[in-house]
Design a protein around this motif. Structure first.
Motif, PDB file in Angstrom:
ATOM      1  N   GLY A 198       0.853  -1.182   0.000  1.00 30.19           N
ATOM      2  CA  GLY A 198       0.000   0.000   0.000  1.00 30.19           C
ATOM      3  C   GLY A 198       0.889   1.232   0.000  1.00 30.19           C
ATOM      4  O   GLY A 198       1.686   1.409   0.915  1.00 30.19           O
TER       5      GLY A 198
ATOM      6  N   ARG B 274      -2.402   1.407  15.808  1.00 35.80           N
ATOM      7  CA  ARG B 274      -3.463   0.425  15.542  1.00 35.80           C
ATOM      8  C   ARG B 274      -4.662   1.063  14.851  1.00 35.80           C
ATOM      9  O   ARG B 274      -5.272   0.459  13.977  1.00 35.80           O
ATOM     10  N   GLU B 275      -4.996   2.281  15.254  1.00 37.18           N
ATOM     11  CA  GLU B 275      -6.135   2.939  14.606  1.00 37.18           C
ATOM     12  C   GLU B 275      -5.825   3.216  13.134  1.00 37.18           C
ATOM     13  O   GLU B 275      -6.655   3.017  12.255  1.00 37.18           O
ATOM     14  N   ARG B 276      -4.581   3.655  12.871  1.00 34.38           N
ATOM     15  CA  ARG B 276      -4.179   3.928  11.477  1.00 34.38           C
ATOM     16  C   ARG B 276      -4.212   2.643  10.657  1.00 34.38           C
ATOM     17  O   ARG B 276      -4.686   2.614   9.525  1.00 34.38           O
ATOM     18  N   LYS B 277      -3.692   1.555  11.240  1.00 34.84           N
ATOM     19  CA  LYS B 277      -3.667   0.277  10.518  1.00 34.84           C
ATOM     20  C   LYS B 277      -5.096  -0.239  10.318  1.00 34.84           C
ATOM     21  O   LYS B 277      -5.429  -0.761   9.242  1.00 34.84           O
ATOM     22  N   ALA B 278      -5.936  -0.071  11.342  1.00 36.79           N
ATOM     23  CA  ALA B 278      -7.333  -0.514  11.227  1.00 36.79           C
ATOM     24  C   ALA B 278      -8.027   0.233  10.088  1.00 36.79           C
ATOM     25  O   ALA B 278      -8.794  -0.346   9.317  1.00 36.79           O
TER      26      ALA B 278
ATOM     27  N   LEU C  72      -6.586   1.568   7.413  1.00 38.09           N
ATOM     28  CA  LEU C  72      -6.071   1.035   6.141  1.00 38.09           C
ATOM     29  C   LEU C  72      -6.700  -0.312   5.819  1.00 38.09           C
ATOM     30  O   LEU C  72      -7.085  -0.583   4.675  1.00 38.09           O
ATOM     31  N   ASP C  73      -6.823  -1.178   6.830  1.00 39.71           N
ATOM     32  CA  ASP C  73      -7.431  -2.499   6.631  1.00 39.71           C
ATOM     33  C   ASP C  73      -8.870  -2.360   6.149  1.00 39.71           C
ATOM     34  O   ASP C  73      -9.323  -3.073   5.260  1.00 39.71           O
ATOM     35  N   MET C  74      -9.594  -1.414   6.770  1.00 40.97           N
ATOM     36  CA  MET C  74     -11.007  -1.220   6.422  1.00 40.97           C
ATOM     37  C   MET C  74     -11.169  -0.740   4.986  1.00 40.97           C
ATOM     38  O   MET C  74     -11.993  -1.253   4.235  1.00 40.97           O
TER      39      MET C  74
ATOM     40  N   GLU D 170     -10.336  -3.541   2.587  1.00 42.57           N
ATOM     41  CA  GLU D 170     -11.401  -4.546   2.533  1.00 42.57           C
ATOM     42  C   GLU D 170     -12.617  -4.007   1.780  1.00 42.57           C
ATOM     43  O   GLU D 170     -13.219  -4.707   0.965  1.00 42.57           O
TER      44      GLU D 170
ATOM     45  N   VAL E 154     -19.190  -5.097   6.637  1.00 45.89           N
ATOM     46  CA  VAL E 154     -18.735  -4.552   7.929  1.00 45.89           C
ATOM     47  C   VAL E 154     -17.941  -3.252   7.748  1.00 45.89           C
ATOM     48  O   VAL E 154     -18.213  -2.263   8.449  1.00 45.89           O
ATOM     49  N   PRO E 155     -16.968  -3.184   6.813  1.00 46.83           N
ATOM     50  CA  PRO E 155     -16.211  -1.918   6.718  1.00 46.83           C
ATOM     51  C   PRO E 155     -17.080  -0.734   6.301  1.00 46.83           C
ATOM     52  O   PRO E 155     -16.875   0.388   6.796  1.00 46.83           O
TER      53      PRO E 155
END
Lengths: 268, 166
Positions: B48, B89-93, B95-97, B100, B117-118
């Motif tokens: 990414g 973790r919030e930044r990674k979450a 990016l993950d969202m 997805e 969900v995202p």
């Protein structure tokens, strides 16, 4: 074999190093606890709908009780206490390592968001420590050390080989691109690096070479193998500085006592 | 017990290799309810290289939109992150969202993606901010991206949501 540390000593140091990472991780969760709440991105209210276990059946009631906010903070506190015990006393028996591993797995089940390779490596080390503590036999301790060392060596090698087909990894473009993001980089540094393509290419090719040949490095003569491990430590410290990935330092370094053990006991 | 423990660790290690075979991946993931099997990729093969930003706007009863406003996510980055990085973790979450959600949109029609969900998580985040500033309005969100090496204002729209009642 005088002077060679035992497998048990390796596991003791692995436990201590992984615990440092756990302590930091738990304190970070507590500092930013809002992210775990129903208003946060790593919440349970919505995340539980991903799995049937979280919605129906008796398991759902248990999971809801454990994972909902603010109850989940009690789990974070338990993880913190267990990590401090392991930091001070090492694995300290199954009564510490098994709950520490179970809690690590629980956090992975709670939400897939925000997890990374550091969480996986942490789980691997904690899993191996739990198995070695549940079955306290020399052969199992040795297997646990081998398991951690092989997982660490595989992690670098697989990641390196997966990057090789991508031309932009070989030219350094991807490296500059990642370092240019706010999430994983330092934009001024990335822009400066991007203006020196030869340096970017050399850095990127160097990382690719080190990662993809890591397993071979562990089979090479001792000075070469030690250089691979030294580069590994430098690699994790560098990505912590430039990418903010502090979470990778401790779980991965916790595998290094097992890699050093391999260099001590191998027959050549 | 010793043999069982060794077989368990061996099977775990073997699964780490087998999960790399595309044909075996889904079967292993289906059994890996505890998410124990890692996929060691570390930004491979295509990392990414974008930052994603979340914007929203409100529509009043006449469907007249407000200007876009950014939902602030923690972006605090500095050298102290070498030891302490609670916002990671919030930044990674986030990016993950986004990752997805973009995958969901590739594979499903709009209605299906809106039940994912995202999508709901992002809608919930913007609704919370929008409710505070514009109660009784409708809300719409927009995700924009910026390449890591692009200029500070070179943003590209990635996904615009439908308009939802607050």
């Amino acid at each position: 074999m005088t002077g060679v540390p035992s497998a048990g000593t390796c596991l003791l140091w692995s436990a201590r190093l992984v615990s440092v990472g756990l302590v930091i991780s738990c304190l970070e969760y507590i500092a930013e606890r809002g992210v775990l709440s129903n208003a946060g991105l790593i919440d349970w209210e919505l995340g539980r709908t991903r799995t049937r276990l979280g919605v129906t059946g008796p398991g759902a009631r248990i999971f809801n009780a454990l994972f909902s906010y603010p109850n989940v903070l009690a789990l974070v506190a338990c993880r913190l206490v267990l990590a401090v015990i392991m930091l001070v006393a090492g694995p300290a028996g199954w009564i510490v390592t098994v709950p520490a591993f179970a809690l690590a797995v629980a956090f992975c089940i709670r939400s897939p968001y925000g997890k990374d390779g550091a969480d996986h490596m942490s789980n691997i080390v904690l899993g191996a420590l739990a198995v070695a503590a549940l079955v306290p036999q020399p052969g199992v301790r040795l297997a646990a050390v081998a398991f951690i060392a092989l997982q660490c060596a595989l992690s670098y090698t697989i990641a390196g080989i997966a990057k090789l087909p991508e031309r932009q990894w070989r030219t350094g473009d991807h490296l500059c691109g990642i370092l240019g993001t706010e999430c994983y980089g330092l934009r001024p540094f990335a822009q400066r690096l991007n203006r020196k393509p030869a340096l970017a290419r050399a850095l990127s090719v160097g990382i690719l070479f080190w990662e993809s040949t890591f397993i071979l490095g562990m089979l090479a003569p001792r000075p070469v193998a030690l250089a691979y491990l030294g580069l590994g430590i430098a690699f994790h410290l560098t990505i912590a500085v430039f990418m903010g990935l502090n979470s990778f330092v401790w779980p991965f370094l916790s595998a290094y006592p097992c890699l050093f053990y391999w260099l001590e006991v191998r027959p050549w | 017990m010793g043999s069982i423990a060794i077989v368990f660790l061996g099977a775990w290690l073997l699964s780490t290799v087998i999960v790399l075979i595309p044909q075996a991946r889904e079967a292993i993931r289906a059994w890996d309810l505890l998410q124990l099997i890692p996929e060691w990729r570390f930004f491979a093969p295509r990392p990414g290289r974008n930052d994603y930003f979340l914007l929203y706007r409100c529509h009043d009863a006449d469907r007249k939109p407000t200007p876009w406003k950014e939902v602030s996510l923690s972006r605090d980055r500095g050298f102290h992150n070498v030891i302490w990085n609670p916002c990671r973790r919030e930044r990674k979450a986030w990016l993950d969202m986004v990752s997805e959600l973009l995958d969901v949109y590739k594979g499903q029609p709009n209605a299906g993606a809106q039940a994912s969900v995202p999508y709901i998580a992002i809608l919930r985040a913007v609704s919370r901010e929008a409710k505070a500033s514009h109660p009784g309005h409708s809300v719409q969100f927009l995700i924009v991206s910026r390449d890591g090496l692009a200029g500070a204002i070179e943003m590209a729209p990635v996904l615009m949501s439908s308009v939802h009642s607050l």
